[in-house]
Design a protein around this motif. Structure first.
Motif, PDB file in Angstrom:
ATOM      1  N   ASP A 163       0.605  -1.126  -0.083  1.00  0.00           N
ATOM      2  CA  ASP A 163       0.288   0.714  -0.062  1.00  0.00           C
ATOM      3  C   ASP A 163       1.153   1.340  -0.015  1.00  0.00           C
ATOM      4  OD1 ASP A 163      -2.266   1.519  -0.082  1.00  0.00           O
ATOM      5  OD2 ASP A 163      -2.145   1.572   2.130  1.00  0.00           O
ATOM      6  N   MET A 164       2.057   0.821   0.199  1.00  0.00           N
ATOM      7  CA  MET A 164       3.096   2.444   0.220  1.00  0.00           C
ATOM      8  C   MET A 164       3.666   2.582  -0.983  1.00  0.00           C
ATOM      9  SD  MET A 164       4.653   1.884   4.504  1.00  0.00           S
ATOM     10  CE  MET A 164       3.904   3.146   5.875  1.00  0.00           C
ATOM     11  N   GLY A 165       3.727   1.442  -1.492  1.00  0.00           N
ATOM     12  CA  GLY A 165       4.092   1.469  -2.480  1.00  0.00           C
ATOM     13  C   GLY A 165       5.498   1.139  -3.181  1.00  0.00           C
ATOM     14  N   ILE A 166       5.432   0.179  -2.126  1.00  0.00           N
ATOM     15  CA  ILE A 166       6.960  -0.629  -2.200  1.00  0.00           C
ATOM     16  C   ILE A 166       6.924  -2.110  -3.571  1.00  0.00           C
ATOM     17  CG2 ILE A 166       8.793  -2.105  -1.004  1.00  0.00           C
ATOM     18  CD1 ILE A 166       8.364   0.805  -0.351  1.00  0.00           C
ATOM     19  N   GLU A 167       7.468  -2.290  -4.510  1.00  0.00           N
ATOM     20  CA  GLU A 167       7.280  -3.257  -5.486  1.00  0.00           C
ATOM     21  C   GLU A 167       6.764  -4.514  -4.272  1.00  0.00           C
ATOM     22  OE1 GLU A 167       6.289  -3.583  -7.930  1.00  0.00           O
ATOM     23  OE2 GLU A 167       6.681  -0.899  -8.518  1.00  0.00           O
ATOM     24  N   PRO A 168       6.043  -5.828  -5.289  1.00  0.00           N
ATOM     25  CA  PRO A 168       6.230  -7.373  -4.407  1.00  0.00           C
ATOM     26  C   PRO A 168       7.533  -7.748  -4.213  1.00  0.00           C
ATOM     27  CG  PRO A 168       4.148  -6.647  -5.883  1.00  0.00           C
ATOM     28  CD  PRO A 168       4.813  -5.349  -5.929  1.00  0.00           C
ATOM     29  N   PHE A 169       8.249  -7.958  -5.482  1.00  0.00           N
ATOM     30  CA  PHE A 169       9.347  -8.258  -5.957  1.00  0.00           C
ATOM     31  C   PHE A 169      10.807  -8.024  -4.184  1.00  0.00           C
ATOM     32  CE2 PHE A 169       9.937  -5.402  -8.703  1.00  0.00           C
ATOM     33  CZ  PHE A 169      11.491  -4.706  -8.217  1.00  0.00           C
ATOM     34  N   LEU A 170      10.508  -6.397  -4.286  1.00  0.00           N
ATOM     35  CA  LEU A 170      11.331  -5.931  -3.648  1.00  0.00           C
ATOM     36  C   LEU A 170      11.047  -6.390  -1.990  1.00  0.00           C
ATOM     37  CD1 LEU A 170      11.765  -2.552  -4.275  1.00  0.00           C
ATOM     38  CD2 LEU A 170      13.594  -4.688  -4.712  1.00  0.00           C
ATOM     39  N   ILE A 171       9.786  -6.150  -1.693  1.00  0.00           N
ATOM     40  CA  ILE A 171       9.094  -7.016   0.007  1.00  0.00           C
ATOM     41  C   ILE A 171       9.815  -8.398   0.397  1.00  0.00           C
ATOM     42  CG2 ILE A 171       7.201  -7.259   1.070  1.00  0.00           C
ATOM     43  CD1 ILE A 171       5.864  -5.358  -0.349  1.00  0.00           C
ATOM     44  N   ALA A 172       9.561  -9.289  -1.163  1.00  0.00           N
ATOM     45  CA  ALA A 172       9.618 -10.371  -0.808  1.00  0.00           C
ATOM     46  C   ALA A 172      11.703 -10.743  -0.814  1.00  0.00           C
ATOM     47  CB  ALA A 172       9.803 -11.416  -2.082  1.00  0.00           C
ATOM     48  N   SER A 173      12.212 -10.083  -1.261  1.00  0.00           N
ATOM     49  CA  SER A 173      13.139 -10.538  -1.532  1.00  0.00           C
ATOM     50  C   SER A 173      13.969  -9.558   0.120  1.00  0.00           C
ATOM     51  CB  SER A 173      14.230  -9.871  -2.573  1.00  0.00           C
ATOM     52  OG  SER A 173      13.867  -8.345  -2.752  1.00  0.00           O
ATOM     53  N   THR A 174      13.669  -8.357   0.229  1.00  0.00           N
ATOM     54  CA  THR A 174      14.242  -7.711   1.313  1.00  0.00           C
ATOM     55  C   THR A 174      13.893  -8.006   2.856  1.00  0.00           C
ATOM     56  OG1 THR A 174      12.602  -5.633   1.079  1.00  0.00           O
ATOM     57  CG2 THR A 174      14.838  -6.012  -0.115  1.00  0.00           C
ATOM     58  N   VAL A 175      12.577  -8.635   3.178  1.00  0.00           N
ATOM     59  CA  VAL A 175      11.542  -8.892   4.988  1.00  0.00           C
ATOM     60  C   VAL A 175      12.186 -10.172   4.691  1.00  0.00           C
ATOM     61  CG1 VAL A 175      10.008  -9.198   5.567  1.00  0.00           C
ATOM     62  CG2 VAL A 175       9.876  -7.124   4.255  1.00  0.00           C
ATOM     63  N   ARG A 176      13.046  -9.892   5.888  1.00  0.00           N
ATOM     64  CA  ARG A 176      13.516 -11.148   7.025  1.00  0.00           C
ATOM     65  C   ARG A 176      12.586 -11.990   7.898  1.00  0.00           C
ATOM     66  NH1 ARG A 176      15.922 -11.323   3.387  1.00  0.00           N
ATOM     67  NH2 ARG A 176      18.270 -11.053   2.806  1.00  0.00           N
ATOM     68  N   ALA A 177      11.336 -11.245   8.382  1.00  0.00           N
ATOM     69  CA  ALA A 177      10.648 -11.958   9.289  1.00  0.00           C
ATOM     70  C   ALA A 177      10.133 -10.746   9.300  1.00  0.00           C
ATOM     71  CB  ALA A 177      11.513 -12.690  10.627  1.00  0.00           C
ATOM     72  N   VAL A 178       8.756 -10.333  10.082  1.00  0.00           N
ATOM     73  CA  VAL A 178       7.807  -9.833  10.442  1.00  0.00           C
ATOM     74  C   VAL A 178       7.393 -10.685  11.858  1.00  0.00           C
ATOM     75  CG1 VAL A 178       5.711  -8.353  10.232  1.00  0.00           C
ATOM     76  CG2 VAL A 178       7.083  -9.035   8.284  1.00  0.00           C
ATOM     77  N   VAL A 179       7.386  -9.461  12.983  1.00  0.00           N
ATOM     78  CA  VAL A 179       7.159  -9.858  14.875  1.00  0.00           C
ATOM     79  C   VAL A 179       5.542  -9.375  14.752  1.00  0.00           C
ATOM     80  CG1 VAL A 179       7.673 -10.299  16.648  1.00  0.00           C
ATOM     81  CG2 VAL A 179       9.180 -10.513  15.012  1.00  0.00           C
ATOM     82  N   GLY A 180       4.636  -9.655  15.045  1.00  0.00           N
ATOM     83  CA  GLY A 180       3.380  -8.839  14.650  1.00  0.00           C
ATOM     84  C   GLY A 180       3.123  -9.595  17.408  1.00  0.00           C
ATOM     85  N   GLN A 181       3.184  -8.398  18.219  1.00  0.00           N
ATOM     86  CA  GLN A 181       3.009  -8.634  19.157  1.00  0.00           C
ATOM     87  C   GLN A 181       1.899  -8.165  19.772  1.00  0.00           C
ATOM     88  OE1 GLN A 181       7.205  -7.140  19.563  1.00  0.00           O
ATOM     89  NE2 GLN A 181       6.594  -6.274  21.628  1.00  0.00           N
ATOM     90  N   ARG A 182       1.657  -7.953  21.579  1.00  0.00           N
ATOM     91  CA  ARG A 182       0.873  -7.525  22.332  1.00  0.00           C
ATOM     92  C   ARG A 182       1.170  -7.756  23.528  1.00  0.00           C
ATOM     93  NH1 ARG A 182      -0.766  -6.527  17.606  1.00  0.00           N
ATOM     94  NH2 ARG A 182      -3.429  -6.524  17.237  1.00  0.00           N
ATOM     95  N   LEU A 183       0.916  -6.519  24.389  1.00  0.00           N
ATOM     96  CA  LEU A 183       1.271  -7.206  26.652  1.00  0.00           C
ATOM     97  C   LEU A 183       0.393  -7.177  26.576  1.00  0.00           C
ATOM     98  CD1 LEU A 183       3.900  -4.440  26.591  1.00  0.00           C
ATOM     99  CD2 LEU A 183       4.615  -5.950  26.254  1.00  0.00           C
ATOM    100  N   VAL A 184       0.609  -8.520  27.324  1.00  0.00           N
ATOM    101  CA  VAL A 184      -0.751  -8.940  28.685  1.00  0.00           C
ATOM    102  C   VAL A 184      -0.135  -9.038  29.830  1.00  0.00           C
ATOM    103  CG1 VAL A 184      -1.464 -10.912  26.928  1.00  0.00           C
ATOM    104  CG2 VAL A 184      -0.136 -11.603  28.257  1.00  0.00           C
TER     105      VAL A 184
END
Length: 593
Positions: A425-446
Motif C-alpha cells: 500500500d506504501m508503493g513498495i514493489e512486491p518483488f522488493l518486499i519478498a527479497s528484503t523482508v527477513r521476518a515480521v513480528v506481531g506482538q501484544r503485551l498481556v
C-alpha cells in the motif's frame, strides 16, 4: 559500598568472574577513563552489584542479607531514626528480643557503626546488603500517597483559583513542588508506565497506568492545577506562559537509588492543561528475548532473522505493545565492537551503550527520512528506524536492506501478515518486499498472573466449548497440536513455577488459571503483577515470497505461515495461559478482533 581496586580484582579472580585477558582489558579502560574498577566491572556486565556484595560478604566474613521490604515491621525500623538510616544506608530489619539485626551498605565505615551503636545499643548483629535493597526498605518509612499529598496540598486549599502563578507557588520547597515529587515517587513505586494529570470541572484527577491498565490514584483540589502544570513545565524546560499549544519535554529524577527519565507531554483541553508523563527506567538493562516471552518457533525464527548480514526485520503492533523493547533486545544481541549500529528514533527511549542514537527533530528538519539518508553515509552495519510512517521512509528502508544493511523498524498493523500488504500500500514493489523482508513480528503485551495468589481450576464443559470456539480448535489434530505445544513450552521453562505439570492431554484441556478475585498485597489486590509479550513471528520463506509476488491477501499469507509452523499471537497466549503465566480473559482482552 566502595571497594578498593585491589579488593575488587581479588574478588573477581577468586570467584572466577574474569579471565586474565578480561581483567587486563578492564584495567586498560580504567586508565583511559580514570574510574573505579568496581564501577567498570558492573558497567561491563562482568558482575552485578549484588554478586559483588555477596563476594565481599564471604571475604570479610559478614553475613549477606536480602531483605523483603514487605516483611518488615515499621516499629522495628523506627528503632533507628529515618534520618540516620538514610544518612548511613543502614536499617534495623529484625528485633528478636535478644539482639537487633542491622543491615548496612558499608559495614567497614567504623565511624558510622560507632554512631549507630550509640543509637541502638551494643546488642546487634551486623549484616551487609546492597544499597538498592536498603533504599527499597527505607521507602517503608513513607505513609500512603493519599495521606502525604493531602498534607502538602492542604496549605493550598484556601488559594483562589487563578491563571497567574507566583514564584512562591512553584519554588523548590513549595507544597506544589512536594506534590509533584510525591506523584512521581508513588508512580515509580507502583511500577506505573505513565502518569496522567487531568483537570476536571471540580478537581484534578491523577491516574497511573499500571501493567497497561489506567487506575485512579488521587483527586487533588481544582485550584492547584495551574501551579502543578507550571512546576512540571519548569522541570521539563517548557514555556510556562504558553497554554494554548501542546508541548513536549523531558527531565530526570532519582528514586530509591535508580535513575528515571520522564517524557512529558502537555495538551490544552476544555478544563485546562492535561499532562501525561511516560516513565522510563534508565537503569534497566535490555531483557533477553527469552525474558520477554519468546520461545519455540518464535524465538528460533526471530534469532535467525536478526543474525542475517542484511535484510529487513519488522515489528508490528499498536502503540504501547512493546515493539521498541523487542528491537532493543535484538540490537543488544548484535551489539559487538565490530558492528556499527546507528538508529534514528522518536524519542530515544533507552540508551544503548556502543550504538549511535539520533533523536528526530522535525522543527530542525531532522525527520526519519533525513535521518535515514544521513545514516546511510555513516558506514552502518545495522540501522534501526523508530517507525515507518510513510512511503518515502519505507522505500529508503528497503533500499538500505538491498544495499547490504540489516534494517530494524516498526509498523502499526494488527498482526504480522497484514504488514506485507501494508508495505504494498506504501508503493513498495512486491518483488522488493519478498527479497528484503527477513521476518515480521506481531506482538501484544498481556498482564502476568500474580505468582502468589493465582488460582488453578478445572474448566467446565461450557468453558471448553467457548475455548474451542475462541481459539479455533476445530479437530482432534488441532487439539493434539495444542498439547504438543504445551509439552514443548514446559520443556523450555515457560511457567517454570508450576514445574512440568501439563494443563492438557491430546484430547482436552484439564486445567486453567485465573486471577484471584481479591488479589493479595504482592499484586496490590489486582490479581496481576507485571507484563509479558505474546508473539507471532512470520518467517519470509520461499513459498510465502511467492504469495507476496502474486499480491496474495494477508489471510492467505497467514494461513500458509501457520501451516509452516507459525504460532499466532492468540495461540502463543493460549499456551502461556495453560502454563499459568496469564489468563484466558487477558489474552482475549488484547487479541479479540
Amino acid at each position: 559500598m566502595r571497594l578498593s581496586d585491589a579488593t575488587v580484582e581479588q574478588l573477581l579472580e577468586k570467584n572466577n568472574k574474569v579471565t586474565s585477558e578480561q581483567l587486563e582489558n578492564l584495567k586498560s579502560i580504567q586508565k583511559q577513563n580514570n574510574r573505579p574498577l568496581q564501577d567498570l566491572a558492573v558497567k561491563e556486565n562482568i558482575v552485578t552489584e549484588k554478586q559483588l556484595t555477596e563476594f565481599y560478604s564471604k571475604f570479610a566474613n559478614i553475613p549477606f542479607v536480602e531483605i523483603n521490604p514487605k516483611e518488615i515491621d515499621k516499629d522495628t525500623m523506627m528503632i533507628l531514626p529515618e534520618k540516620i538510616s538514610r544518612q548511613y544506608s543502614a536499617v534495623v530489619f529484625k528485633d528478636d528480643g535478644k539482639s537487633k539485626h542491622l543491615a548496612m551498605e558499608d559495614p567497614d565505615d567504623m565511624q558510622a557503626v560507632d554512631f549507630i551503636q550509640k543509637q541502638i545499643g551494643a546488642d546487634f548483629v551486623m549484616y551487609i546488603a546492597t544499597k538498592e535493597n536498603i533504599l527499597q526498605v527505607l521507602e517503608n518509612f513513607r505513609d500512603g500517597v493519599a495521606d502525604e499529598i493531602a498534607d502538602v496540598v492542604a496549605i493550598q486549599e484556601e488559594v483562589d483559583t487563578k491563571e497567574e502563578v507566583s514564584e512562591e507557588d512553584i519554588a523548590e520547597n513549595s507544597p506544589i513542588a512536594k506534590t509533584v515529587n510525591l506523584i512521581l515517587e508513588y508512580a515509580i513505586r507502583s511500577n506505573a508506565s505513565d502518569i496522567h494529570i487531568e483537570p476536571r470541572e471540580e478537581f484534578v484527577q491523577v491516574r497511573y497506568r499500571i501493567d497497561g491498565v489506567l487506575n485512579e490514584a488521587n483527586k487533588l483540589p481544582r485550584n492547584i492545577i495551574a501551579a502543578l502544570v507550571s512546576r512540571i513545565k519548569i522541570l521539563s524546560n517548557l514555556k510556562i506562559d504558553e497554554r494554548r499549544v501542546p508541548q513536549d519535554g523531558r527531565f530526570k529524577v532519582t528514586v530509591a537509588g535508580k535513575k528515571y527519565a520522564l517524557r512529558v507531554s502537555t495538551l490544552p483541553i476544555a478544563e485546562g492543561e492535561k499532562v501525561v508523563m511516560r516513565i522510563l527506567d534508565e537503569s534497566n538493562r535490555a531483557l533477553t528475548l527469552e525474558e520477554l516471552g519468546y520461545w519455540g518457533w518464535s524465538l528460533e525464527k526471530f534469532n535467525s532473522a536478526i543474525a542475517q548480514p542484511y535484510g529487513m526485520v519488522l515489528v508490528t503492533g499498536p502503540t504501547g505493545s512493546g515493539k521498541s523493547t523487542s528491537l532493543y533486545s535484538a540490537l543488544t544481541i548484535r551489539n559487538k565492537p565490530d558492528v556499527n549500529i546507528s538508529t534514528v528514533e522518536d524519542p530515544i527511549e533507552y540508551k544503548l551503550q556502543g550504538a549511535n542514537q539520533t533523536q528526530v527533530n522535525p522543527t530542525a528538519g531532522m525527520t526519519f527520512i533525513a535521518g535515514l539518508r544521513a545514516l546511510l553515509r555513516q558506514d552502518p552495519n545495522i540501522i534501526m528506524v523508530g517507525e515507518i510512517r510513510d512511503a518515502e521512509t519505507a522505500n529508503l528502508g528497503v533500499q538500505a536492506a538491498l544495499t547490504g544493511h540489516l534494517v530494524f523498524s516498526t509498523l502499526h498493523t494488527n498482526n504480522a501478515a497484514t504488514c506485507l500488504p501494508r508495505l504494498l500500500d506504501m508503493g513498495i514493489e512486491p518483488f522488493l518486499i519478498a527479497s528484503t523482508v527477513r521476518a515480521v513480528v506481531g506482538q501484544r503485551l498481556v498482564r502476568r498472573l500474580c505468582k502468589t495468589c493465582k488460582e488453578d481450576y478445572a474448566p467446565s464443559k461450557v468453558d471448553l466449548d467457548a475455548i474451542t470456539h475462541m481459539f479455533n480448535i476445530k479437530s482432534a489434530s488441532d487439539m493434539q497440536r495444542i498439547h504438543e505445544l504445551d509439552k514443548k513450552a514446559a520443556e523450555q521453562g515457560i511457567g517454570s513455577e508450576i514445574s512440568e505439570k501439563l494443563s492438557s492431554t491430546p484430547s482436552t484441556i484439564t486445567r486453567l488459571y485465573r486471577a484471584h478475585p481479591e488479589g493479595c498485597d504482592e499484586c496490590n489486590h489486582s490479581g496481576y503483577k507485571g507484563r509479558m509479550g505474546i508473539y507471532e513471528v512470520l518467517d519470509n520463506s520461499v513459498p510465502i515470497q511467492k504469495l507476496i509476488v502474486e499480491n496474495a491477501t494477508s489471510n492467505s499469507i497467514q494461513d500458509l505461515a501457520v501451516k509452516e509452523g507459525m504460532m499466532t499471537m492468540q495461540i502463543d497466549g493460549f499456551i502461556k495461559a495453560l502454563r499459568g503465566q496469564t489468563s484466558i480473559e487477558e489474552i482475549l482482552r488484547v487479541t479479540r478482533e
